[in-house]
Design a protein around this motif. Sequence first.
Motif, PDB file in Angstrom:
ATOM      1  N   GLU A  88       0.192 -12.922   5.203  1.00  0.00           N
ATOM      2  CA  GLU A  88       0.476 -11.494   5.380  1.00  0.00           C
ATOM      3  C   GLU A  88      -0.758 -10.666   5.037  1.00  0.00           C
ATOM      4  O   GLU A  88      -1.670 -11.132   4.370  1.00  0.00           O
ATOM      5  CB  GLU A  88       1.672 -11.046   4.542  1.00  0.00           C
ATOM      6  N   ASP A 133      -1.865  -1.403  15.255  1.00  0.00           N
ATOM      7  CA  ASP A 133      -0.405  -1.502  15.125  1.00  0.00           C
ATOM      8  C   ASP A 133       0.128  -2.910  15.395  1.00  0.00           C
ATOM      9  O   ASP A 133       1.205  -3.269  14.944  1.00  0.00           O
ATOM     10  CB  ASP A 133       0.292  -0.533  16.096  1.00  0.00           C
ATOM     11  N   SER A 134      -0.644  -3.695  16.123  1.00  0.00           N
ATOM     12  CA  SER A 134      -0.184  -5.052  16.425  1.00  0.00           C
ATOM     13  C   SER A 134      -0.109  -5.907  15.161  1.00  0.00           C
ATOM     14  O   SER A 134       0.491  -6.978  15.161  1.00  0.00           O
ATOM     15  CB  SER A 134      -1.130  -5.709  17.434  1.00  0.00           C
ATOM     16  N   ASP A 136       1.387  -4.868  12.467  1.00  0.00           N
ATOM     17  CA  ASP A 136       2.551  -4.408  11.703  1.00  0.00           C
ATOM     18  C   ASP A 136       3.492  -5.530  11.251  1.00  0.00           C
ATOM     19  O   ASP A 136       4.003  -5.504  10.134  1.00  0.00           O
ATOM     20  CB  ASP A 136       3.351  -3.383  12.517  1.00  0.00           C
ATOM     21  N   ASP A 137       3.708  -6.508  12.138  1.00  0.00           N
ATOM     22  CA  ASP A 137       4.644  -7.591  11.818  1.00  0.00           C
ATOM     23  C   ASP A 137       4.208  -8.386  10.596  1.00  0.00           C
ATOM     24  O   ASP A 137       5.026  -8.948   9.886  1.00  0.00           O
ATOM     25  CB  ASP A 137       4.743  -8.568  13.011  1.00  0.00           C
ATOM     26  N   GLN A 138       2.890  -8.463  10.404  1.00  0.00           N
ATOM     27  CA  GLN A 138       2.359  -9.290   9.319  1.00  0.00           C
ATOM     28  C   GLN A 138       1.912  -8.462   8.120  1.00  0.00           C
ATOM     29  O   GLN A 138       1.454  -9.011   7.132  1.00  0.00           O
ATOM     30  CB  GLN A 138       1.162 -10.100   9.828  1.00  0.00           C
TER      31      GLN A 138
END
Length: 272
Positions: A88, A133-134, A136-138
């Motif tokens: 993360e 923004d890509s 964001d998931d991590q």
Amino acid sequence: MDEIGASTLLLCKQCAAALVVEQGAKYATCEYCGTVNFLDKSEVVLHYAVRPTIDGDQAKASLRRWMAGNQTVKGLDTAARIDSQEFEFFPMWMARTEDRGKEVIHLKPAAALSIVGLGELRVPASDLMPYDDSLDDQAMKPTVPVTALRSWLTDDEGVAAGAIREISLVHLPIYQFKYYYKGQTYTALIDGATSQVFAAIYPSKFELPYLSIAGCGCLAYFVAAFIPLISTFTLGSNVVESAGVGIILYLMVAVVLAIPIFIIAASVSRKF
Ligand SMILES: [Zn+2]
């Protein structure tokens, strides 16, 4: 970026296009109209991420190397079982302030730390990229607001409010490992940019043999220290001469004593 309470965009004063802002830069040239803009960063928060330089396998290899190293108990690298591995981006506040003409960089975690030592994370300036923004998931969301950072700077770090030049949120790549060793689960974090290992609690070297060697050594030298005293009153009639002989005897014993202590210490460190 509502959750941290600040805007992240700087606009061209001439044409209002978004400016590409380099970390630490005072000016930015507009890509559209060519206007050189002075950057007033006192009210904005820039957002960056650090590019990971290692992948999951390389992070695991760093962990294994650390386990085989000197800090940890011998054989940990082969006996430990790695149970989980996660990646993360961890949020850190980074503030550039000015102190008597010199730039100072302050770092503060922007979320709760699972490991205390993470506070020593460094931010490699060369690897900073604008946050995308890509990710964001991590990316872990910051929970420490920018107002808390500002009060920390002024109240705890002694920074004058006017001396804050730039505040950035930097997402750092972190690999988190959980491993099992002798009935207990441990956590270790690997900095995905520097490969540095962070672990607050881990199976460390067994200290007792070292302490007992140190204890025996102290006792032996304490006893040896009586040699000059005893010889002063037992060797011949000349007290001064006897004391001199006693001190020489003591020095010889002291040197000879060091040899077994060294050998025992060396064999213990091989064993554990
Ligand atoms: Zn412009």
